[in-house]
Design a protein around this motif. Structure first.
Motif, PDB file in Angstrom:
ATOM      1  N   ILE A  36       0.478  -0.756  -0.244  1.00 58.44           N
ATOM      2  CA  ILE A  36      -0.284  -0.560   0.143  1.00 58.44           C
ATOM      3  C   ILE A  36       1.018   1.224   0.155  1.00 58.44           C
ATOM      4  O   ILE A  36       1.504   1.354   0.534  1.00 58.44           O
ATOM      5  N   ASP A  37       0.858   2.314  -0.952  1.00 56.63           N
ATOM      6  CA  ASP A  37       1.673   3.018  -1.134  1.00 56.63           C
ATOM      7  C   ASP A  37       0.204   4.117  -0.736  1.00 56.63           C
ATOM      8  O   ASP A  37      -0.767   4.102  -0.994  1.00 56.63           O
ATOM      9  N   ARG A  38       0.664   5.570  -1.293  1.00 56.26           N
ATOM     10  CA  ARG A  38      -0.305   6.505  -1.325  1.00 56.26           C
ATOM     11  C   ARG A  38      -0.669   7.084  -2.347  1.00 56.26           C
ATOM     12  O   ARG A  38      -1.921   7.572  -2.989  1.00 56.26           O
ATOM     13  N   TYR A  39      -0.786   6.335  -3.793  1.00 60.49           N
ATOM     14  CA  TYR A  39      -1.171   6.184  -5.507  1.00 60.49           C
ATOM     15  C   TYR A  39      -1.799   5.193  -4.748  1.00 60.49           C
ATOM     16  O   TYR A  39      -3.099   4.664  -5.988  1.00 60.49           O
ATOM     17  N   GLY A  40      -2.246   3.943  -4.665  1.00 64.83           N
ATOM     18  CA  GLY A  40      -2.588   3.130  -4.662  1.00 64.83           C
ATOM     19  C   GLY A  40      -1.741   1.491  -3.868  1.00 64.83           C
ATOM     20  O   GLY A  40      -1.490   1.273  -3.143  1.00 64.83           O
ATOM     21  N   ALA A  59      -8.254   7.640  -6.759  1.00 64.74           N
ATOM     22  CA  ALA A  59      -8.329   8.325  -8.160  1.00 64.74           C
ATOM     23  C   ALA A  59      -7.707   9.716  -7.367  1.00 64.74           C
ATOM     24  O   ALA A  59      -6.676  10.500  -8.371  1.00 64.74           O
ATOM     25  N   GLN A  60      -6.584   9.528  -5.727  1.00 68.41           N
ATOM     26  CA  GLN A  60      -5.689  10.811  -6.002  1.00 68.41           C
ATOM     27  C   GLN A  60      -5.027  10.304  -5.488  1.00 68.41           C
ATOM     28  O   GLN A  60      -4.938   9.740  -4.299  1.00 68.41           O
ATOM     29  N   PRO A  61      -3.864  11.387  -5.221  1.00 72.34           N
ATOM     30  CA  PRO A  61      -2.305  10.645  -4.403  1.00 72.34           C
ATOM     31  C   PRO A  61      -3.125  10.962  -2.646  1.00 72.34           C
ATOM     32  O   PRO A  61      -3.219  11.694  -2.690  1.00 72.34           O
ATOM     33  N   VAL A  62      -3.041  10.222  -1.481  1.00 69.56           N
ATOM     34  CA  VAL A  62      -3.055   9.896  -0.447  1.00 69.56           C
ATOM     35  C   VAL A  62      -2.773  10.947   0.366  1.00 69.56           C
ATOM     36  O   VAL A  62      -1.399  10.745   0.539  1.00 69.56           O
ATOM     37  N   ALA A  66      -5.557   9.309   7.843  1.00 71.49           N
ATOM     38  CA  ALA A  66      -7.254   9.636   7.920  1.00 71.49           C
ATOM     39  C   ALA A  66      -7.497   9.289   6.614  1.00 71.49           C
ATOM     40  O   ALA A  66      -8.303   8.857   7.092  1.00 71.49           O
ATOM     41  N   GLU A  67      -6.728  10.086   5.333  1.00 66.94           N
ATOM     42  CA  GLU A  67      -7.202   9.567   3.951  1.00 66.94           C
ATOM     43  C   GLU A  67      -7.546   8.151   4.035  1.00 66.94           C
ATOM     44  O   GLU A  67      -8.454   7.796   3.094  1.00 66.94           O
ATOM     45  N   HIS A  73     -12.385   1.937   4.095  1.00 72.76           N
ATOM     46  CA  HIS A  73     -13.528   2.235   4.394  1.00 72.76           C
ATOM     47  C   HIS A  73     -14.395   0.566   3.734  1.00 72.76           C
ATOM     48  O   HIS A  73     -14.723   0.066   4.147  1.00 72.76           O
ATOM     49  N   PRO A  74     -14.538   1.271   2.795  1.00 71.48           N
ATOM     50  CA  PRO A  74     -15.278   0.188   1.773  1.00 71.48           C
ATOM     51  C   PRO A  74     -14.691  -1.241   1.577  1.00 71.48           C
ATOM     52  O   PRO A  74     -15.570  -2.541   1.314  1.00 71.48           O
ATOM     53  N   MET A  75     -13.543  -1.285   1.723  1.00 72.71           N
ATOM     54  CA  MET A  75     -12.819  -3.000   1.798  1.00 72.71           C
ATOM     55  C   MET A  75     -13.205  -3.852   2.640  1.00 72.71           C
ATOM     56  O   MET A  75     -13.481  -4.263   2.783  1.00 72.71           O
TER      57      MET A  75
END
Length: 84
Positions: A36-40, A59-62, A66-67, A73-75
């Motif tokens: 997991i990284d800030r891109y996906g 959709a965009q870098p994390v 918190a983001e 969460h949906p996962m």
């Protein structure tokens, strides 16, 4: 990532199968998050000896933890994702 696999393996596997469009016969074992990284998410899936890696991009870098929690969460809670 270890927490995802250890405590939420069924939810994560089901989510990844849906996102990747995998059926039980072609999955060859549960897909798993490798990184997991800030891109996906980088996901490993497929039959032994023929494993593939696929990137599921955000959709965009994390911006921060918190983001990331909001995006994951949906996962972990598919019913909450259906209501949104």
């Amino acid at each position: 990532m270890a927490d995802l696999a250890d405590h939420h393996g069924d939810q994560v596997g089901a989510y990844l199968r849906r996102r990747l469009g995998l059926t039980g016969s072609e999955a060859g074992g549960p897909p798993r998050v490798v990184r997991i990284d800030r891109y996906g998410l980088l996901v490993s899936h497929g039959r032994p000896g023929a494993r593939r890696r696929t990137r599921l991009a955000f959709a965009q870098p994390v911006a921060g933890p918190a983001e990331l929690a909001r995006l994951l969460h949906p996962m972990l809670c598919p019913r909450a994702a259906e209501r949104a």
